[in-house]
Design an enzyme around this catalytic site. Structure first.
Site, short mmCIF file in Angstrom:
data_model
loop_
_atom_site.label_atom_id
_atom_site.label_comp_id
_atom_site.label_asym_id
_atom_site.label_seq_id
_atom_site.Cartn_x
_atom_site.Cartn_y
_atom_site.Cartn_z
N CYS A 188 0.93 -8.55 11.03
CA CYS A 188 0.18 -7.61 10.21
C CYS A 188 0.67 -6.17 10.42
CB CYS A 188 -1.31 -7.73 10.49
SG CYS A 188 -1.98 -9.34 10.00
N THR A 189 1.10 -5.85 11.62
CA THR A 189 1.67 -4.53 11.88
C THR A 189 2.99 -4.37 11.13
OG1 THR A 189 0.58 -4.39 14.03
CG2 THR A 189 2.50 -2.97 13.69
#
Length: 156
Positions: A47-48
């Site tokens: 997700c980062t």
């Protein structure tokens, strides 16, 4: 499993709380093209990567007339920390009961390491200025997704 959106469908409206505590609605972007992406959990590696890819592509997306919104089941405090740490300049919205993800077809059955469970399906939906789905992509990969999306939208 919720029904997935298709091009031409009316995008379901929503109002969610953002990382800064303000209420954000899809209707706030009326007349604009919006990339709405759903991701499972802030501050996780995938997700980062995806959020930073959107951050790094924000100028080219904006030049092409697109705004970006990220939605996850995370609490506002976690989203605020994630946004601050990664210098994200687009809204991150909290959908803790996954009602919006469900309405947009981004909540459903997942499989991981042989286990089946309900969860958020990494998805991206592009909504045109009239509020209709222009593009819907489900089960996308975190790495390389933004580059593929830009190609699909004809953005260099």
């Amino acid at each position: 499993m919720s029904e997935r959106l298709q091009p031409g469908d009316r995008a379901p409206d929503f109002t969610l709380t953002s990382a800064d505590g303000s209420a954000v609605s899809l209707g706030d972007f009326a007349g604009e093209n919006v990339v709405v992406y759903f991701y499972p959990a802030a501050a996780t590696p995938g997700c980062t990567t995806q959020a930073c890819d959107f951050r790094d592509s924000l100028a080219s997306l904006a030049t092409a007339g697109y705004r970006v919104i990220g939605i996850s089941p995370d609490a506002e405090t976690k989203l605020r920390s994630f946004s601050d740490k990664e210098a994200l300049t687009f809204p991150l919205l909290s959908d803790p009961d996954h009602a919006v993800a469900d309405a947009w077809g981004a909540w459903g059955e997942k499989k991981n390491y042989g286990k089946t469970y309900e969860g958020l399906i990494r998805s991206t939906v592009v909504v045109d200025g009239a509020g209709h789905v222009a593009l819907a992509q489900y089960n996308v990969r975190a790495t390389g997704h933004v580059a593929k999306l830009r190609r699909d939208l004809g953005i260099s």
